[in-house]
Every structure is written in C-alpha cells, then in structure tokens.
Scaffold this active site. Structure first.
Site, PDB file in Angstrom:
ATOM      1  N   HIS A 135       0.858  -1.182   0.000  1.00 54.69           N
ATOM      2  CA  HIS A 135       0.000   0.000   0.000  1.00 54.69           C
ATOM      3  C   HIS A 135       0.893   1.230   0.000  1.00 54.69           C
ATOM      4  O   HIS A 135       1.981   1.213   0.588  1.00 54.69           O
ATOM      5  CB  HIS A 135      -0.911   0.004   1.232  1.00 54.69           C
ATOM      6  CG  HIS A 135      -2.025   0.999   1.157  1.00 54.69           C
ATOM      7  ND1 HIS A 135      -1.870   2.319   1.517  1.00 54.69           N
ATOM      8  CD2 HIS A 135      -3.321   0.873   0.758  1.00 54.69           C
ATOM      9  CE1 HIS A 135      -3.020   2.958   1.345  1.00 54.69           C
ATOM     10  NE2 HIS A 135      -3.903   2.114   0.890  1.00 54.69           N
ATOM     11  N   ASP A 154      -8.023  -5.108   0.025  1.00 56.61           N
ATOM     12  CA  ASP A 154      -8.572  -5.744  -1.173  1.00 56.61           C
ATOM     13  C   ASP A 154      -8.278  -7.243  -1.239  1.00 56.61           C
ATOM     14  O   ASP A 154      -8.893  -7.952  -2.030  1.00 56.61           O
ATOM     15  CB  ASP A 154      -8.003  -5.076  -2.436  1.00 56.61           C
ATOM     16  CG  ASP A 154      -8.329  -3.600  -2.495  1.00 56.61           C
ATOM     17  OD1 ASP A 154      -9.520  -3.264  -2.381  1.00 56.61           O
ATOM     18  OD2 ASP A 154      -7.401  -2.782  -2.645  1.00 56.61           O
TER      19      ASP A 154
END
Length: 511
Positions: A339, A396
């Site tokens: 991320h 996700d």
C-alpha cells in the site's frame, strides 16, 4: 547543489481555537508554541526559511512551501504526490508505519464491530457519533432521499445489457447534477442537502446499474429495512417473491461499507477535491471520483486479486507462483499486497480477513480461493523478500472472496467500493468548501518538449489544392457565389416555400 538544514525559532503566543478558515484539528496547539524551520540553500547562495507544520496526531512533519515560488522562483517536483499534502483535514487519520486508521478518532475496526454504516456516515459528516434522537432523524432523512427522480431512472433504458455497471454509475451520478442544479456552495443547508442526497441515492443507483446489466426489473428500497439490508433487497429481490435478508450477509455488507467509507487523500478523493476546487456541482464532482475509482490500480484491485487467485488455481501452486513473482516473470504480479501509505499490516485488511472467514463459515460456503489466499499470505509473510519490502495484505486481498460468497458478481466489486466511498467523498468536499480551502487545484509541470519554433505554411501545388466545384460542373464558384442548387433553395426559403432559412448542406459542394 540544494541542501536543507533545520533551525528553531521560539516565540510565545496562544491560540484560541484553530486558525481561521482551517480545521480545528489542523495541528497541535499549546500556549507555549515553538516554530520549527528548515533552511533551503540554493546554488546561488540564497537561503529560504521554510516553516515546518506538525499535525495534531502523529510524528510526521510538513514543509510549508506555499511561498516557495514567490520567494525563490523554484517549484517542487513530486510525481504522484508521494511527499505532498494537498490540504488540511480532520476526517481520517492514517499512521502507515504502525498500521492505524481512525475515523474522527475512532479505530475503524472498532466501528466495524459495533456500529452501523449510517452512524459512521453521521460521524464523518459532523465529527461526532449521533445520539439516539440524532440517529433516528439522520436515518429518516437518508431514507427520504433514497427515491430516485424518474428522469434519472429513464437514463437506464439507454444502456445496453452488456454495459459495465461502473460505466453506468459515471453517467447517472453525473446526471444528478441536471436534476439538482440549484446548489449554492456557500449555503451550509444546501451543502448538507447535497451530501445526504448522495449518501442516500448512490447505493440505489448502484443496484439499478446491476439490475440493468442483467436485465431484471429495478427494485425500490423499503423504509422498514436498514441501510445494508436495503442494498441487499435492491440487489437480489425480484417482484416474484418476498426477499428475506440473511443477517450474516447484512452484517458483512455493513462492515464492508464502514471499512471503505473514507481513507484520507487517495486518488479518487483527491479527484473529487480537485473537481470541487473549481466550484463544480458536487454531483459532477462525485461522478469524477467514480471514474477515478474505476481504475484497476485503485477500486478495481479486489477484482485483480480474484483473477490472480484463479490463475494460481490450487494451494499446491502457490510456492511456484511466489518464485515467479520474485523472479519478476512476465505477466506475474502479486496483487492485494502493499500500500502507498501502510508499511505494516493494513488494519482494515486484518478485520476483513477475520470477517471473510466468519461469513464463509456462517454461510457454509467452501471456496477453494480462500485456501489459496491463506497459503499465499502464509508463504509471503515468512519470506524476507516481501517483508523487507513491507508488502503486507491490504483490504482488497480478502474482500473479493467475501463478496463472491455473498453472491456479489465481480463486475459489481468496484461499484460496492464507490457506493461506500461516496460518504467520504462528500465529507471531504464539504470540509474543503466550508473551511475556506477552496483554492483551485493547478499543479505545475516539468516541461520536456521542444523549444519555441516558427510556423511556416506549406505551399501546396495548384493542382493538388482541394477545390469546391459546382454540382454537375468542373467550374468552381467565385468568391461569395452559391451553387445553382443552393441559389434555388435560398430563393424558395425567402419566399416562404422552403422549410428553413438555413441553407442546407448537401452534395452540391464537392471536392
């Protein structure tokens, strides 16, 4: 050479509240305040002092470069805004190195466990969780706005059955601006109305997009159902029979919504702010956010995770897949890990992993992709190649598996994201407008094109020049001349025999 030093200058002052026009949580306040500066040394010997700003929470420091160009003639170069703060906000706090995400001070995982989605929407919009009376009024207001104008509903008839739901969403959310065009951004009542309308209508529009894509009749929401229950009813209900909402599924949808309500200044939120900075209609701003979210590098990431897990196939193939990733084999990418902000385990991902296991167990669903995902996570987190690069599962990674178990088709994954993130988008837009941060976004560029040059017309050979010729003739009309056909039509229109004074374009003029 450009170098930087730190310096400190102390002064005594007191602040009564936040700076005018900026959020109250802008930065830490104290009676005895010490300003810190960085000193920028330029190649010509000049020095420029840059004030350092400290947020109210966290150890990060920000260099205030708003006067950099005016004082030095220099700009900064930061593609992707990896080191740039574009605004001051009091909505969401992220501590990437330590894996922390707070909504107005509340840990997001606690809210998922204990709160309802509309409670959290109220929290993000107003700064505080509602009491019982406020919650009742807010929920009633949202449900009142869930009805969709018939003109917007009629837009769905124009989309083909194969249209992607996100393509539909971009169009219809933008279309709301044609219905609600009376907005005055300076009026707080108008802003509140725009925010609550969007929070209420986008889930309804999302379900309409899904129903349109599969050719089923659109289902309207019910006042007796909760926010999450209404979504499920509109998604899966039909006029043939009464739809019974599974409480396990409703809890999962509620948690999914909360996890995705806001996440600071990501790509789509920044898009909404940039669009809003031009004082565009807020419905158009949210449509811009939807379009940005559609990208596979943003909202479409969970779809990419599902495809990756399907390509791996079985848990026995995970070890080879990891070797291929490390070898940078063409076409092999590790999706759902890493991320831009988090350099630790994403707290949303930790909760999503737990929720995914609970949902599949509670529904009695056996999904082989869950075994593959768990094996891939186990091997990756035991490998220094990934740990040293701070590649941990993000939100996700497991969300797609859970949505599949709930019966949500892959094409709707990003729509689910947009439906939830709309809350954060309207909160960020409202904060920007209400707190006088409405300065139009206008980044600079580092030009790499050609230098100034002179335009020289190219003289074509006479026989190669295009000519307008008279119909049925090789003769070109002279300056100001009409062709014979055009002259006759003009005379007829002037005498009232023609249908229009406009001279029609026809084949009379030919190349």
């Amino acid at each position: 050479q450009v170098c930087c030093q730190t310096a400190a200058q102390s002064r005594s002052s007191s602040r009564a509240g936040a700076m005018s026009g900026e959020p109250k949580a802008a930065w830490a306040e104290s009676k005895e305040e010490q300003d810190e500066y960085a000193v920028l040394k330029l190649p010509d010997g000049r020095e420029h002092k840059i004030k350092m700003l400290k947020p109210k929470l966290g150890e990060e420091r920000f260099l205030d470069i708003r006067d950099l160009h005016a004082k030095t003639g220099c700009f900064t170069f930061d593609p992707g805004f990896t080191c740039t703060a574009s605004c001051i906000s009091a909505i969401t706090y992220i501590d990437g190195p330590n894996g922390v995400c707070l909504y107005r001070g509340y840990p997001v995982q606690d809210l998922c466990e204990k709160a309802e989605a509309l409670e959290c929407a109220h929290l993000l919009l107003t700064g505080e969780l509602p009491d019982m009376e406020q919650r009742f009024r807010f929920e009633a207001e949202i449900k009142k706005h869930m009805l969709v104008h018939e003109k917007i509903k009629s837009m769905y008839h124009n989309f083909t059955i194969s249209a992607h739901p996100m393509a539909i969403m971009v169009a219809v959310v933008g279309g709301l601006s044609s219905i609600f065009s009376e907005l005055d951004p300076a009026d707080s009542t108008h802003r509140w109305l725009a925010c609550t309308r969007l929070i209420a209508k986008v889930p309804v529009l999302a379900c309409m997009a899904y129903k349109t894509s599969i050719g089923q009749p659109i289902m309207y929401p019910k006042a007796s159902l909760s926010f999450a229950e209404n979504f499920l009813y509109m998604m899966f209900g039909t006029p043939l029979e009464e739809y019974q909402v599974d409480p396990i599924v409703a809890k999962a949808i509620n948690a999914f919504m909360i996890l995705h309500l806001d996440h600071e200044q990501n790509a789509s939120t920044s898009t909404v702010r940039i669009a809003g900075s031009s004082q565009a209609n807020p419905y158009a701003c949210i449509a811009a956010g939807v379009a940005c979210l559609w990208g596979p590098a943003h909202g479409g990431a969970n779809e990419a995770v599902i495809k990756m897990l399907e390509d791996i196939g079985t848990k026995e193939n995970v070890a080879q897949f990891v070797l291929d990733v490390k070898a940078k084999k063409d076409g092999v990418r590790l999706m759902g890990f890493g991320h831009r902000v988090y350099k630790n385990y994403d707290p949303r991902a930790r909760y999503m992993k737990k929720l995914c296991a609970e949902v599949l167990s509670g529904m009695g669903v056996q999904d082989s992709l869950l075994e593959v995902a768990q094996e891939l996570e186990r091997i990756a987190l035991a490998d220094d190649y990934f740990v040293s690069r701070k590649l941990y599962p993000n939100v996700d990674y497991y969300s797609g598996i859970m949505l599949r178990a709930l019966g949500i088709p892959t094409s709707m994954f990003t729509v689910m994201f947009a439906m939830s993130r709309t809350v954060g988008w309207v909160c960020q837009w409202n904060e920007m407008v209400s707190e006088k941060q409405l300065r139009i976004g206008r980044p600079r560029q580092l030009y790499a094109g050609v230098e100034a040059r002179e335009y020289k017309p190219q003289e074509a050979e006479a026989q190669d020049r295009p000519r307008l010729s008279r119909a049925g003739s090789n003769l070109a009309p002279g300056p100001g001349e009409f062709t014979l056909d055009q002259t006759e039509r003009e005379r007829a229109s002037m005498s009232g025999k023609g249908s229009s004074f406009m001279v029609e374009v026809s084949d009379s003029y030919q190349r």
